[in-house]
Enzyme design. Structure first.
Site, PDB file in Angstrom:
ATOM      1  N   CYS A 137       0.783  -1.216   0.067  1.00 18.29           N
ATOM      2  CA  CYS A 137       0.087  -0.139   0.027  1.00 18.29           C
ATOM      3  C   CYS A 137       0.774   1.278   0.197  1.00 18.29           C
ATOM      4  O   CYS A 137       1.679   1.483   0.964  1.00 18.29           O
ATOM      5  CB  CYS A 137      -0.941  -0.036   1.213  1.00 18.29           C
ATOM      6  SG  CYS A 137      -1.968   1.360   1.441  1.00 18.29           S
ATOM      7  N   CYS A 188       0.337   3.483   3.073  1.00 14.93           N
ATOM      8  CA  CYS A 188       0.938   3.018   4.042  1.00 14.93           C
ATOM      9  C   CYS A 188       2.472   3.253   4.497  1.00 14.93           C
ATOM     10  O   CYS A 188       3.048   3.181   5.384  1.00 14.93           O
ATOM     11  CB  CYS A 188       0.538   1.464   4.299  1.00 14.93           C
ATOM     12  SG  CYS A 188      -1.186   1.003   4.347  1.00 14.93           S
TER      13      CYS A 188
END
Length: 310
Positions: free
Chosen positions: A56, A59
């Site tokens: 991600c 993230c």
């Protein structure tokens, strides 16, 4: 001399590398990694937990900020952790994680989703000023510690295992995509049938049927057939009674009909007798017309011999 200098440089490089590794380990010392086995640690005390995935991009950008926040969170008695959803898929189902990264604030078993800014100062302000009290905790039916959410987490884990199994069939064994899907479909049908049979056996064991209810299909058919026969017999008897009643009614009404027919016949007989008399009179008149002398001679004899007439 040259040898000593080269040895000193190598030793210094090793020391620097070791120092960097130790610094990195101490930097992440306050960041706790939770998984499917130890996630219940968050039910006690105050926690901030991030759900992330290595692939991600958001993230990845949040990772250094979250590490710094974890290092400073010990000052306020807060524990900071993260969960890798690729390694713990059941936790993503248990917490209903639909977007990454997702951050939760937990205080003594009460779960609240953090929806503020994603920087260290915002995190610290949220905890120090107790901003979490302004938001409602998640409802009880969404509580990750509830029974139904535990069941849901097992389904998420099963789906992840099936996904890994499908990938291994295609990559390791060279099975085509349609073949792996067909195998999974057949396995799903077999497992579903086995679970259904197991459920029926459990229900039958927990709630056994009564003896009166344990009748064979043939007995039930015989009972239904006898009931149908009884209904047919009743219908026949009912029809016979109706026929007898109709016959009685016809018998009662027949004398009246015969009397009426007799009344109709009498006038006809009278008329027939009158017709016969008329025919006889006509025949007499005809005979008189044919033999007028005979009649006149008989009359003369009667006049001359009155004794004969007497």
């Amino acid at each position: 001399m040259h040898y000593n200098c080269s040895f000193t440089r190598k030793a210094n490089m090793y020391l620097i590398t070791l120092f960097v590794i130790l610094c990195a380990s101490f930097a992440n010392l306050e960041l706790i990694e939770l998984n499917e086995n130890n996630w219940k640690l968050m039910l006690k005390g105050e926690w901030m937990v991030e759900f992330f995935a290595p692939w991600c991009p958001a993230c990845k950008s949040l990772s250094p900020i979250w590490n710094r926040f974890a290092n400073s969170a010990d000052q306020i008695g807060l524990k900071v952790a993260h969960v890798d959803v690729t390694k713990s898929p059941s936790l993503s189902g248990r917490f209903l994680v639909t977007a990454l990264p997702t951050i939760y604030h937990i205080k003594d078993g009460e779960f609240r989703q953090y929806r503020g800014s994603r920087d260290g100062d915002a995190f610290m302000f949220y905890v120090k000023q107790k901003e979490w009290q302004k938001s409602e905790p998640i409802s009880s039916w969404k509580n990750p510690d509830s029974i139904h959410m535990s069941i849901l987490s097992y389904f998420f884990k099963l789906s992840h295992l099936l996904k890994d199994f499908n990938t291994s069939l295609q990559e390791e064994y060279g099975l085509p995509t349609w073949g792996s899907y067909a195998m999974l479909a057949a396995a799903t049908i077999i497992v579903g049938a086995a679970l259904g049979l197991l459920l029926v056996c459990i229900v039958d064991f927990l709630y056994p049927a009564k003896k009166s209810q344990r009748q064979s299909f043939l007995l039930s058919e015989e009972k239904s057939g006898s009931a149908v026969d009884d209904e047919i017999v009743d219908d026949i008897e009912y029809n016979d009674d109706d026929d007898e009643a109709e016959d009685d009614e016809e018998a009662d009404s027949s004398p009246e009909v015969s009397e009426a027919e007799d009344e109709e016949v009498k006038p006809n007989s009278c008329s027939e007798s009158d017709d016969d008399k008329n025919d006889d009179a006509e025949m007499d008149s005809d005979s008189k017309n044919k033999h007028p002398n005979k009649s006149s001679s008989s009359e003369v004899r009667r006049r001359n011999n009155p004794k004969e007439t007497k």
